[in-house]
Design a protein around this motif. Structure first.
Motif, PDB file in Angstrom:
ATOM      1  N   ALA A 113       0.829  -1.205   0.000  1.00 39.92           N
ATOM      2  CA  ALA A 113       0.000   0.000   0.000  1.00 39.92           C
ATOM      3  C   ALA A 113       0.868   1.261   0.000  1.00 39.92           C
ATOM      4  O   ALA A 113       0.555   2.248  -0.666  1.00 39.92           O
ATOM      5  CB  ALA A 113      -0.920  -0.007   1.216  1.00 39.92           C
ATOM      6  N   ALA A 114       1.983   1.220   0.742  1.00 38.47           N
ATOM      7  CA  ALA A 114       2.852   2.392   0.859  1.00 38.47           C
ATOM      8  C   ALA A 114       3.517   2.752  -0.465  1.00 38.47           C
ATOM      9  O   ALA A 114       3.864   3.908  -0.695  1.00 38.47           O
ATOM     10  CB  ALA A 114       3.909   2.151   1.933  1.00 38.47           C
ATOM     11  N   LEU A 115       3.721   1.743  -1.331  1.00 42.85           N
ATOM     12  CA  LEU A 115       4.365   1.986  -2.622  1.00 42.85           C
ATOM     13  C   LEU A 115       3.385   2.410  -3.711  1.00 42.85           C
ATOM     14  O   LEU A 115       3.781   2.587  -4.859  1.00 42.85           O
ATOM     15  CB  LEU A 115       5.133   0.735  -3.065  1.00 42.85           C
ATOM     16  N   ALA A 116       2.124   2.536  -3.342  1.00 43.81           N
ATOM     17  CA  ALA A 116       1.127   2.995  -4.306  1.00 43.81           C
ATOM     18  C   ALA A 116       1.562   4.341  -4.874  1.00 43.81           C
ATOM     19  O   ALA A 116       2.220   5.126  -4.189  1.00 43.81           O
ATOM     20  CB  ALA A 116      -0.235   3.107  -3.628  1.00 43.81           C
ATOM     21  N   PRO A 117       1.257   4.616  -6.132  1.00 46.50           N
ATOM     22  CA  PRO A 117       0.331   3.902  -7.023  1.00 46.50           C
ATOM     23  C   PRO A 117       0.946   2.725  -7.781  1.00 46.50           C
ATOM     24  O   PRO A 117       0.294   2.163  -8.661  1.00 46.50           O
ATOM     25  CB  PRO A 117      -0.097   4.999  -7.991  1.00 46.50           C
ATOM     26  N   ALA A 118       2.167   2.350  -7.476  1.00 43.00           N
ATOM     27  CA  ALA A 118       2.791   1.224  -8.178  1.00 43.00           C
ATOM     28  C   ALA A 118       2.183  -0.101  -7.707  1.00 43.00           C
ATOM     29  O   ALA A 118       1.792  -0.242  -6.545  1.00 43.00           O
ATOM     30  CB  ALA A 118       4.297   1.220  -7.930  1.00 43.00           C
ATOM     31  N   GLU A 119       2.119  -1.082  -8.616  1.00 41.27           N
ATOM     32  CA  GLU A 119       1.628  -2.414  -8.277  1.00 41.27           C
ATOM     33  C   GLU A 119       2.818  -3.291  -7.883  1.00 41.27           C
ATOM     34  O   GLU A 119       3.904  -3.167  -8.441  1.00 41.27           O
ATOM     35  CB  GLU A 119       0.895  -3.029  -9.470  1.00 41.27           C
ATOM     36  N   VAL A 120       2.601  -4.181  -6.922  1.00 42.97           N
ATOM     37  CA  VAL A 120       3.664  -5.036  -6.398  1.00 42.97           C
ATOM     38  C   VAL A 120       3.343  -6.498  -6.696  1.00 42.97           C
ATOM     39  O   VAL A 120       2.216  -6.939  -6.505  1.00 42.97           O
ATOM     40  CB  VAL A 120       3.834  -4.827  -4.873  1.00 42.97           C
ATOM     41  N   SER A 121       4.346  -7.235  -7.178  1.00 42.08           N
ATOM     42  CA  SER A 121       4.156  -8.655  -7.481  1.00 42.08           C
ATOM     43  C   SER A 121       4.413  -9.534  -6.260  1.00 42.08           C
ATOM     44  O   SER A 121       3.594 -10.363  -5.884  1.00 42.08           O
ATOM     45  CB  SER A 121       5.090  -9.087  -8.621  1.00 42.08           C
ATOM     46  N   ARG A 122       5.577  -9.341  -5.645  1.00 42.73           N
ATOM     47  CA  ARG A 122       5.949 -10.180  -4.501  1.00 42.73           C
ATOM     48  C   ARG A 122       6.738  -9.354  -3.492  1.00 42.73           C
ATOM     49  O   ARG A 122       7.385  -8.368  -3.848  1.00 42.73           O
ATOM     50  CB  ARG A 122       6.814 -11.376  -4.942  1.00 42.73           C
ATOM     51  N   VAL A 123       6.683  -9.790  -2.228  1.00 41.77           N
ATOM     52  CA  VAL A 123       7.452  -9.142  -1.166  1.00 41.77           C
ATOM     53  C   VAL A 123       8.143 -10.224  -0.343  1.00 41.77           C
ATOM     54  O   VAL A 123       7.505 -11.170   0.120  1.00 41.77           O
ATOM     55  CB  VAL A 123       6.553  -8.288  -0.240  1.00 41.77           C
ATOM     56  N   TYR A 124       9.463 -10.070  -0.179  1.00 42.01           N
ATOM     57  CA  TYR A 124      10.227 -10.988   0.666  1.00 42.01           C
ATOM     58  C   TYR A 124      10.669 -10.218   1.916  1.00 42.01           C
ATOM     59  O   TYR A 124      11.215  -9.123   1.813  1.00 42.01           O
ATOM     60  CB  TYR A 124      11.456 -11.520  -0.085  1.00 42.01           C
ATOM     61  N   ILE A 125      10.420 -10.809   3.080  1.00 43.37           N
ATOM     62  CA  ILE A 125      10.670 -10.120   4.349  1.00 43.37           C
ATOM     63  C   ILE A 125      11.877 -10.701   5.071  1.00 43.37           C
ATOM     64  O   ILE A 125      12.007 -11.917   5.210  1.00 43.37           O
ATOM     65  CB  ILE A 125       9.431 -10.214   5.271  1.00 43.37           C
ATOM     66  N   ASP A 126      12.748  -9.818   5.537  1.00 47.12           N
ATOM     67  CA  ASP A 126      13.873 -10.195   6.395  1.00 47.12           C
ATOM     68  C   ASP A 126      13.612  -9.572   7.764  1.00 47.12           C
ATOM     69  O   ASP A 126      13.909  -8.389   7.989  1.00 47.12           O
ATOM     70  CB  ASP A 126      15.192  -9.689   5.812  1.00 47.12           C
TER      71      ASP A 126
END
Length: 384
Positions: free
Chosen positions: A285-298
């Motif tokens: 949501a924070a990176l809107a208006p860009a669409e996100v495919s995947r998120v990897y969390i560390d």
């Protein structure tokens, strides 16, 4: 010193907003200072304000003795009994002095002490009033510039809007109205200093509180706000009522509410983001208006690797990295953005070296076998 001072005290209290007790104490201190100056600090004096007659009375205290050694601080028993028949040796006797006998210089000293006390009381009053108002948005009038800093009149006090707390593209002239956030209040040798800011994220939050009733009432909560003053800002909101859309409440009918905030911030673009306890979802949501495919969390490194479609990469990063920078500030995590193509290339690069190592290992094993076999053949020939 002669005359009823009650009227004067009441008038000063009304005009300056100073507590009556503070002013009475200042008068007593001033008269005592003048009296000590006249008598060169040789006597034990006290000053008390008599409210009934409206005058400050000065008393000289002496000790009753059989034989006087210090005439300024002692009095003979016989002389003391003329003042108070019941007095005894060792008692302290107070006698009122004529205040009208003070010299002009002494009276001037009294006046200066009163002025100083009033000024100190005014400073203390201003400090006490504004120290509890840190975090508020106030309206003021620009009075002047001092080395790039703005001096703003808040009514009872003047405040400072430092150049570092001003938005670069905002310009003000004398008598212009300015709305700013109280970021700091401190006492200095010159009196209380009220520091204002136009760049603080708190200004953004306060403006939404004033424009959005749901935020003011606590139905919608602003979980975080970040800014690059004058350019772009992001706020994260969450609703404590299932029937209230937090983003919609902040945007308002046809964008009226958010537009009022944008106007106050001179065109600063504001992204309103739904907050989520899920870090990955919040990052998307924070990176809107860009669409996100995947998120990897560390979790340990507090970092995110975000994969976006190739055509969304520039949008996700933003102009000069602004979008991803603000998103990272809002979440509080480091964000590394990659395109789908780049992510696949890195995956392949990670796989290829492993295959090459396996192949090299197999070749080494074969070479060893050949050497061992040839060694055996040589040994056999020698034995024969």
């Amino acid at each position: 010193m002669v005359g009823n001072l009650n009227h004067i005290i009441d008038q000063v209290v009304k005009d300056k907003g100073i507590a009556r007790g503070v002013l009475v104490e200042a008068l007593e201190s001033a008269v005592l200072s003048a009296a000590n100056k006249k008598y060169r600090n040789t006597r034990d004096l006290e000053a008390h304000f008599n409210q009934e007659i409206g005058e400050v009375e000065v008393f000289e205290f002496v000790t009753v003795v059989d034989e006087v050694v210090d005439s300024y601080k002692e009095i003979d028993l016989g002389e003391a009994k003329e003042v108070d028949p019941e007095v005894e040796v060792g008692d302290s006797l107070g006698m009122m002095l004529e205040a009208s006998g003070f010299s002009r210089i002494a009276a001037q000293t009294a006046k200066q002490v009163i002025i100083q006390k009033v000024r100190e009381a005014e400073r203390e009053g201003v400090f006490n009033e504004f120290k509890d108002r840190i975090g508020e948005v106030v309206n003021g009038i620009v009075r002047r510039y001092e080395r790039g800093d703005l001096i703003v009149d808040l009514g009872r006090a003047e405040a400072l809007l430092p150049s570092r707390e001003q938005v670069p593209r905002e310009n003000y002239r004398q008598s212009d109205r300015v709305r700013a956030y109280i970021s700091e209040v401190k006492m200095s040798t010159k009196g209380p200093q009220i520091i204002l800011s136009r760049t603080h994220p708190g200004l953004l939050i306060s403006l939404f509180k004033s424009e959005v009733p749901e935020v003011a009432e606590g139905i919608v909560e602003i979980k975080g706000a970040v800014r690059e003053p004058g350019n772009r800002a992001k706020i994260a909101v969450v609703s404590h009522d299932v029937d209230v859309d937090p983003v919609g409440a902040c945007v308002g009918m046809r964008g009226s509410r958010v537009q009022n905030v944008v106007t106050e911030l001179r065109g600063e673009r504001i992204d309103i983001i739904p907050w989520s306890p899920d870090t990955a979802r919040f990052a998307c949501a924070a990176l809107a208006p860009a669409e996100v495919s995947r998120v990897y969390i560390d979790e340990d490194g507090k970092s995110l690797e975000v994969i976006v479609p190739d055509d969304q990469l520039s949008l996700a990063i933003g102009k000069k990295g602004q979008n991803v920078r603000l998103a990272a500030m809002l979440i509080g995590w480091k964000i590394d953005i990659k395109s789908e193509t780049r992510a696949k290339e890195e995956e392949q690069e990670e796989v290829v070296p492993d295959n090459e190592v396996v192949s090299e290992a197999e070749e080494n094993d074969t070479a060893v076998n050949v050497v061992e076999n040839s060694g055996e053949d040589v040994v056999d020939e020698d034995q024969d």
